[in-house]
Write a protein that holds these residues in place. Sequence first.
Motif, mmCIF file in Angstrom:
data_model
loop_
_atom_site.group_PDB
_atom_site.id
_atom_site.type_symbol
_atom_site.label_atom_id
_atom_site.label_comp_id
_atom_site.label_asym_id
_atom_site.label_seq_id
_atom_site.Cartn_x
_atom_site.Cartn_y
_atom_site.Cartn_z
ATOM 1 N N ALA A 1 -38.185 -26.121 -10.827
ATOM 2 C CA ALA A 1 -39.054 -25.254 -10.027
ATOM 3 C C ALA A 1 -40.490 -25.251 -10.504
ATOM 4 N N GLN A 2 -40.733 -25.619 -11.756
ATOM 5 C CA GLN A 2 -42.117 -25.647 -12.223
ATOM 6 C C GLN A 2 -42.949 -26.669 -11.463
ATOM 7 N N TYR A 3 -42.294 -27.619 -10.799
ATOM 8 C CA TYR A 3 -42.998 -28.587 -9.951
ATOM 9 C C TYR A 3 -42.716 -28.350 -8.475
ATOM 10 N N THR A 4 -41.441 -28.259 -8.124
ATOM 11 C CA THR A 4 -41.069 -28.174 -6.711
ATOM 12 C C THR A 4 -41.521 -26.884 -6.058
ATOM 13 N N VAL A 5 -41.499 -25.792 -6.808
ATOM 14 C CA VAL A 5 -41.865 -24.485 -6.239
ATOM 15 C C VAL A 5 -43.272 -24.094 -6.645
ATOM 16 N N LYS A 6 -43.556 -24.090 -7.938
ATOM 17 C CA LYS A 6 -44.853 -23.613 -8.421
ATOM 18 C C LYS A 6 -46.008 -24.455 -7.877
ATOM 19 N N TRP A 7 -45.739 -25.727 -7.590
ATOM 20 C CA TRP A 7 -46.751 -26.575 -6.964
ATOM 21 C C TRP A 7 -46.464 -26.769 -5.479
ATOM 22 N N GLY A 8 -45.240 -27.151 -5.163
ATOM 23 C CA GLY A 8 -44.928 -27.501 -3.780
ATOM 24 C C GLY A 8 -45.118 -26.364 -2.805
ATOM 25 N N LEU B 1 -43.463 -18.485 0.824
ATOM 26 C CA LEU B 1 -43.755 -17.358 -0.057
ATOM 27 C C LEU B 1 -42.466 -16.747 -0.599
ATOM 28 N N LEU B 2 -41.431 -16.660 0.227
ATOM 29 C CA LEU B 2 -40.147 -16.143 -0.236
ATOM 30 C C LEU B 2 -39.543 -17.049 -1.303
ATOM 31 N N VAL B 3 -39.714 -18.346 -1.140
ATOM 32 C CA VAL B 3 -39.206 -19.287 -2.143
ATOM 33 C C VAL B 3 -39.912 -19.068 -3.481
ATOM 34 N N VAL C 1 -41.266 -16.232 -4.538
ATOM 35 C CA VAL C 1 -40.760 -14.974 -5.096
ATOM 36 C C VAL C 1 -39.390 -15.183 -5.722
ATOM 37 N N TRP C 2 -38.550 -15.955 -5.045
ATOM 38 C CA TRP C 2 -37.212 -16.251 -5.579
ATOM 39 C C TRP C 2 -37.293 -16.942 -6.934
ATOM 40 N N SER C 3 -38.178 -17.923 -7.061
ATOM 41 C CA SER C 3 -38.306 -18.646 -8.318
ATOM 42 C C SER C 3 -38.824 -17.747 -9.433
ATOM 43 N N VAL C 4 -39.762 -16.870 -9.105
ATOM 44 C CA VAL C 4 -40.298 -15.956 -10.117
ATOM 45 C C VAL C 4 -39.210 -15.015 -10.618
ATOM 46 N N PHE C 5 -38.396 -14.484 -9.708
ATOM 47 C CA PHE C 5 -37.317 -13.595 -10.122
ATOM 48 C C PHE C 5 -36.244 -14.361 -10.894
ATOM 49 N N CYS C 6 -36.044 -15.636 -10.553
ATOM 50 C CA CYS C 6 -35.107 -16.448 -11.332
ATOM 51 C C CYS C 6 -35.583 -16.570 -12.774
ATOM 52 N N ASP C 7 -36.879 -16.792 -12.975
ATOM 53 C CA ASP C 7 -37.425 -16.842 -14.331
ATOM 54 C C ASP C 7 -37.220 -15.515 -15.057
#
Length: 435
Positions: free
Chosen positions: A99-106, A284-286, A288-294
């Motif tokens: 997710a550090q690439y696919t979500v945080k950037w993508g 945006l929901l994706v 938020v999901w990744s942040v809560f996963c962290d």
Amino acid sequence: MSTTTTTQVVHDTHAVEMTTSRSGTPASTLKSDHASIYNGDDEPQKPTAAPAPETRWTKVKKTSWALFVKYWFLIGLGFVIGLAFAIPWVGKSYGSIQAQYTVKWGAVIVIFLLSGLGLDVKVMFRTILRWRLHLYVQVVSFLVLPFLGWGVVRFFIAVGANIDEMVYQGWIIALSTSTTVSSNSVMTRNANGNDSAAVFNAALGNVLGIFISPALMTVFGDDRILFPPGSARGTPDYTKILFQLGLSVLVPLVVGQLIRFLFPVQIKKLSEKLRFPIINSIALLVMVWSVFCDGVASDAFHKLSGADIVAIIGVDIFMYLFGCALCLFICRLPWWGLPRLGWEEPAWLDRFRMSRKDAAAVMYCGATKTVSMGIPLISVLYADTSFGVKWIQNGEERDQLRASIQQQKADSPDTESLPSFSTRRRTAGERTSSD
């Protein structure tokens, strides 16, 4: 049917018409009724069935669907938060989907690319002349709210509130970000406000946020009370921050505007067909999901006490309502009750007032903060203390401790007679102070 029978039916019908006409009922009514039964042929026409009344289940389904369409984003927030608690290893940094690439950037690139595609170039050039409106929004967003939040945090620290320091730092980071990308324009449009001004200020605020947000964090980072030495905060590299935020925010926004300028008709049709705002919200929901996963994977939420949660909710509501009230006040400049005291309203006051449509745009843009800018800002500022780094370090420490205990057990056959003890690896600061 025979000819004699048909003649008899016609004769009887004519007789009925004459009889009812004498009794006061119009003959045309009877002819119409007769025509509804016989269509000129020998076979009778079937009467049209009345629509069946809606059942209770049908009404429930319609109401549920209407509520879902209206509040689907809030429902989605609840869903992704629950999903993060269920499977945090999927969306966390260095997890199953990286997710550090696919979500945080993508996801960030998708959001700002769609924002650039959705902003009409002509509208942008027309609204850019409304400098006073833009000034109000950006001053409230980047100056008033961040420094007010800093004052609130210092107040809690001064009175000795039992709140975790990470909550304080989270407030400062959130308030240092720019206005939201899509929600403020949607709310302004729903309120019949100046939606073009809202869209432009969303784009303008996020472009300015690339430079202003890291600068604000640099200023607040010098506060040793808020960010004491040794706190979980990386030293911000200003050039690196601008570079990463520029690639993930500014470049997609500019590219989107260029594509919109070259192919305005095609992009507008594509936006309506693919529902760009919906895709923007899903991205945006994706995030938020990744942040809560962290957060779940690093046990961050278990560290929050009841006082922390109450403080977060209360301060967030207060800051948003204060921002809305301040924006409306400076846009409308009231003259409450002063004419009763003999103070007539000055002529210059009305010239500084904005229309109600403009006031709605300023209110929604000035009081809101974006997650899409806050997440990459946190990722850059806390790159050295991210979950991935902590996970690797903690894992190595546990592995070393486990190997040491196993070695001790192997060297000493009578392990049960030995006293139990626990070891902890000293930090660099502790080693320095002890030396």
